[in-house]
Design a protein around this motif. Structure first.
Motif, PDB file in Angstrom:
ATOM      1  N   GLU A 166      -1.058  -4.545   2.111  1.00  0.00           N
ATOM      2  CA  GLU A 166      -0.254  -3.734   1.196  1.00  0.00           C
ATOM      3  C   GLU A 166       0.856  -4.562   0.574  1.00  0.00           C
ATOM      4  O   GLU A 166       1.162  -4.424  -0.615  1.00  0.00           O
ATOM      5  N   GLN A 167       1.451  -5.457   1.363  1.00  0.00           N
ATOM      6  CA  GLN A 167       2.480  -6.340   0.823  1.00  0.00           C
ATOM      7  C   GLN A 167       1.910  -7.265  -0.243  1.00  0.00           C
ATOM      8  O   GLN A 167       2.543  -7.499  -1.282  1.00  0.00           O
ATOM      9  N   VAL A 170       1.496  -5.224  -3.405  1.00  0.00           N
ATOM     10  CA  VAL A 170       2.777  -4.907  -4.031  1.00  0.00           C
ATOM     11  C   VAL A 170       3.378  -6.144  -4.702  1.00  0.00           C
ATOM     12  O   VAL A 170       3.949  -6.054  -5.794  1.00  0.00           O
ATOM     13  N   ARG A 171       3.261  -7.311  -4.074  1.00  0.00           N
ATOM     14  CA  ARG A 171       3.757  -8.538  -4.710  1.00  0.00           C
ATOM     15  C   ARG A 171       3.064  -8.782  -6.053  1.00  0.00           C
ATOM     16  O   ARG A 171       3.702  -9.127  -7.052  1.00  0.00           O
ATOM     17  N   LEU A 197      -2.213   1.122  -2.992  1.00  0.00           N
ATOM     18  CA  LEU A 197      -1.049   1.562  -3.759  1.00  0.00           C
ATOM     19  C   LEU A 197      -0.703   3.018  -3.455  1.00  0.00           C
ATOM     20  O   LEU A 197       0.474   3.387  -3.400  1.00  0.00           O
ATOM     21  N   VAL A 200       1.137   2.963  -0.182  1.00  0.00           N
ATOM     22  CA  VAL A 200       2.492   2.438  -0.361  1.00  0.00           C
ATOM     23  C   VAL A 200       3.368   3.472  -1.052  1.00  0.00           C
ATOM     24  O   VAL A 200       4.535   3.678  -0.680  1.00  0.00           O
ATOM     25  N   GLN A 201       2.817   4.143  -2.048  1.00  0.00           N
ATOM     26  CA  GLN A 201       3.579   5.161  -2.762  1.00  0.00           C
ATOM     27  C   GLN A 201       4.043   6.257  -1.804  1.00  0.00           C
ATOM     28  O   GLN A 201       5.184   6.721  -1.884  1.00  0.00           O
ATOM     29  N   ARG A 209       3.941   3.667  -9.880  1.00  0.00           N
ATOM     30  CA  ARG A 209       3.825   2.250  -9.558  1.00  0.00           C
ATOM     31  C   ARG A 209       5.017   1.435 -10.035  1.00  0.00           C
ATOM     32  O   ARG A 209       5.307   0.370  -9.496  1.00  0.00           O
ATOM     33  N   ILE A 212       7.399   1.433  -7.306  1.00  0.00           N
ATOM     34  CA  ILE A 212       6.948   0.525  -6.253  1.00  0.00           C
ATOM     35  C   ILE A 212       7.342  -0.905  -6.604  1.00  0.00           C
ATOM     36  O   ILE A 212       7.858  -1.656  -5.772  1.00  0.00           O
ATOM     37  N   ALA A 213       7.091  -1.297  -7.850  1.00  0.00           N
ATOM     38  CA  ALA A 213       7.433  -2.651  -8.282  1.00  0.00           C
ATOM     39  C   ALA A 213       8.944  -2.883  -8.223  1.00  0.00           C
ATOM     40  O   ALA A 213       9.411  -3.948  -7.808  1.00  0.00           O
ATOM     41  N   ALA A 216       9.948  -3.547  -4.773  1.00  0.00           N
ATOM     42  CA  ALA A 216       9.558  -4.891  -4.333  1.00  0.00           C
ATOM     43  C   ALA A 216      10.622  -5.913  -4.703  1.00  0.00           C
ATOM     44  O   ALA A 216      10.926  -6.829  -3.921  1.00  0.00           O
TER      45      ALA A 216
END
Length: 226
Positions: A166-167, A170-171, A197, A200-201, A209, A212-213, A216
């Protein structure tokens, strides 16, 4: 069913141009075009569009206030949470506007000189819960969302730790890549990227998203943190 759209901009030429571009696509239907924020709120209430194309500077209620009010409505009334998805389309490439719009819940941010193809893709992306931000500002604005000092101090804490994969996803997202590009880079399927995603959300309680960004960069993950 076609994607339903309302356009809100105080310039008639802009509204006409956007309408012509969008209505030339068989999967998009423009329900209305309006001249200010008050009319935008009214059109959203009456027509329940999938996507709202929204200018920032308009008479009376501006686009940022419209975004804020719709986010408040969605929080108070669960039946409104999915509609409309907001795409800001503006002449003004100002970081303060970009930050406020995306933090307020907008699904995309385009400049008015974006290509017709990008406008169409932004509407399609928003309609399915994705997002598109003008490439000219994507990575720059997300980097600048991170605090200049004390990186990570203000970032939200996930409800569960992100897995290593997941990391990675996201990166890649924070660097401006699309889902398809992330899938190719990580050698996974597109559906797998979407699943990561979505998880993570949920863990971040993020609305889209873009949030999410932004997280990060705020947390330092995009810069190589964990």
């Amino acid at each position: 069913m076609p994607i339903s759209v309302v356009i809100a901009d105080d310039q008639e030429m802009v509204r006409t141009g956007f309408r012509m571009i969008l209505e030339s696509r068989p999967d998009i239907e423009v329900l209305d075009d309006v001249v200010d924020g008050e009319a935008a709120l009214d059109a959203v209430e009456r027509l329940r569009p999938d996507v709202l194309l929204l200018d920032i500077r308009m008479p009376g209620i501006d686009g940022l206030e419209v975004t804020r009010r719709l986010a408040e409505r969605a929080a108070a009334h669960p039946e409104y949470q999915e509609k409309p998805r907001i795409v800001i389309v503006t002449t003004f490439d100002l970081d303060a506007y970009v930050h406020a719009a995306l933090r307020g819940g907008a699904s995309g941010f385009l400049l008015k000189d974006a290509s017709p193809a990008m406008l169409v893709e932004a509407v399609r992306a928003a309609a399915v819960g994705d997002s598109l931000v003008s490439p000219a500002i994507t990575v720059r604005l997300l980097r600048e969302l991170a605090p200049a000092t004390g990186r990570g101090a203000t970032a939200r804490t996930p409800s569960e730790p992100l897995t290593e994969r997941e990391q990675d996803v996201v990166r890649a997202l924070a660097s401006g890549r699309t889902n398809a590009e992330i899938a190719a880079e990580l050698y996974v399927s597109l559906s797998t990227v979407k699943t990561h995603l979505a998880r993570v959300q949920t863990k971040l309680a993020a609305r889209n998203r873009v949030e999410i960004a932004a997280w990060a960069w705020e947390s330092g993950l995009a810069a190589g943190g964990t």
